[in-house]
Design an enzyme around this catalytic site. Structure first.
Site, PDB file in Angstrom:
ATOM      1  CG  HIS A   1      -1.643  -1.050   5.906  1.00  0.00           C
ATOM      2  ND1 HIS A   1      -2.227  -0.039   6.660  1.00  0.00           N
ATOM      3  CD2 HIS A   1      -1.685  -0.615   4.627  1.00  0.00           C
ATOM      4  CE1 HIS A   1      -2.583   0.953   5.871  1.00  0.00           C
ATOM      5  NE2 HIS A   1      -2.277   0.626   4.628  1.00  0.00           N
TER       6      HIS A   1
ATOM      7  CB  CYS B   1      -0.915   0.002   1.224  1.00  0.00           C
ATOM      8  SG  CYS B   1      -2.067   1.398   1.276  1.00  0.00           S
TER       9      CYS B   1
END
Length: 308
Positions: free
Chosen positions: A199, A143
């Protein structure tokens, strides 16, 4: 800032300020480093600032040695037989917040100079070796979130991870950026591991179904919204969510993060680039799905590894 003519004296005094450098043999290494820096074409050298131990609020001491991630350069065999001494130092400014910088981007460049010079003091051949090329074994699809830097959370050095990052760690068949990186990583770099890492507390995941998303974000996160069709329990409405505890909300969010990662692992495993690599019986290549937990700092393997 040290003027060129005083480099040797300043660096010698700087090294002698460390208790650990009182060991035998250090003086010779200090002189060698000083002579090398004195002959440099650079007009000035920035050294890391030190924090004295008389402070009650002293930050954790950083131990810099040739085994540190910052010195991933591997010296010739003969130098391994004579290991360099460990230098214990307090680098109070090893990392800094941008909002605390007095001179903005100018201080970013000064930070870089301090960092580069401290690396050279530990390993004079580090940057020369770095410029020789890369041979990473890991391709990381993560990400874009600023809190998830791959090299830091894995404690791996320069040249160890080939990285692609985007919002909510997506892999799309029409994304030529990611496809070209996958192609280069698999066919040119010959990586052995492709890691999709999501995450917790991911803004992209949390807001994928937000009706107020801007145009391009809405398009980009469309695959996450499709999960709602098969697993609606992962997308509670506002009334349902208001009756849930924070731990329950976090658990649902983490499950959604995991489902998203698994979807990307499956898509990558079905891609022609990976399938072509798997036709080679001798080729080592696996696709993994991980989650980085921001609240613990731990990486978690989802156990969905795909191999040929």
């Amino acid at each position: 800032i040290l003027l060129k003519g005083n480099v040797k004296a300043h660096i010698t005094d700087w090294f002698k300020s460390f208790q650990s450098l009182k060991n035998a043999g250090i003086e010779r290494q200090t002189d060698a480093v000083s002579k090398k820096l004195t002959s440099s074409n650079s007009a000035e050298i920035l050294l890391p600032r030190l924090q004295h131990k008389d402070s009650q609020n002293q930050k954790t001491e950083s131990v810099i040695s040739r085994h540190s991630p910052i010195t991933s350069y591997h010296p010739p065999h003969h130098s391994i037989l004579k290991p360099k001494p460990i230098v214990n130092a307090n680098f109070s400014d090893i990392t800094r917040s941008f909002k605390d910088l007095e001179n903005g981007l100018l201080d970013v460049f000064n930070n870089n100079k301090q960092w580069a010079n401290s690396v050279r003091l530990q390993d004079s051949g580090f940057f020369k070796n770095l410029a020789n090329g890369q041979e990473p074994k890991l391709f990381w699809i993560g990400c874009s979130d600023s809190r998830v830097p791959a090299e830091i959370i894995t404690k791996l050095g320069f040249g160890e991870i080939f990285v692609h990052r985007n919002i909510a760690n997506q892999f799309k068949e029409d994304d030529t950026n990611c496809l070209s990186e996958l192609e280069f990583a698999v066919h040119n770099l010959k990586v052995e591991h492709i890691i999709v890492c999501g995450h917790t507390n991911c803004g992209g995941i949390q807001n994928a179904c937000n009706d107020h998303l801007h145009k391009y974000l809405k398009i980009w996160l469309s695959d996450i919204r499709k999960i709602k069709d098969s697993q609606p329990e992962l997308f509670p409405d506002q009334i349902t969510e208001s009756k849930m505890s924070q731990s329950e909300i976090k658990l649902i969010h983490k499950k959604l993060v995991g489902v998203n990662v698994i979807n990307q692992v499956n898509k990558i495993s079905e891609n022609i680039i990976v399938k072509e690599a798997w036709k080679d019986e001798k080729r080592k290549l696996a696709v993994h799905g991980w989650i980085f937990n921001l609240e613990t700092g731990h990486l978690e393997d989802l156990g969905v590894t795909r191999k040929k």
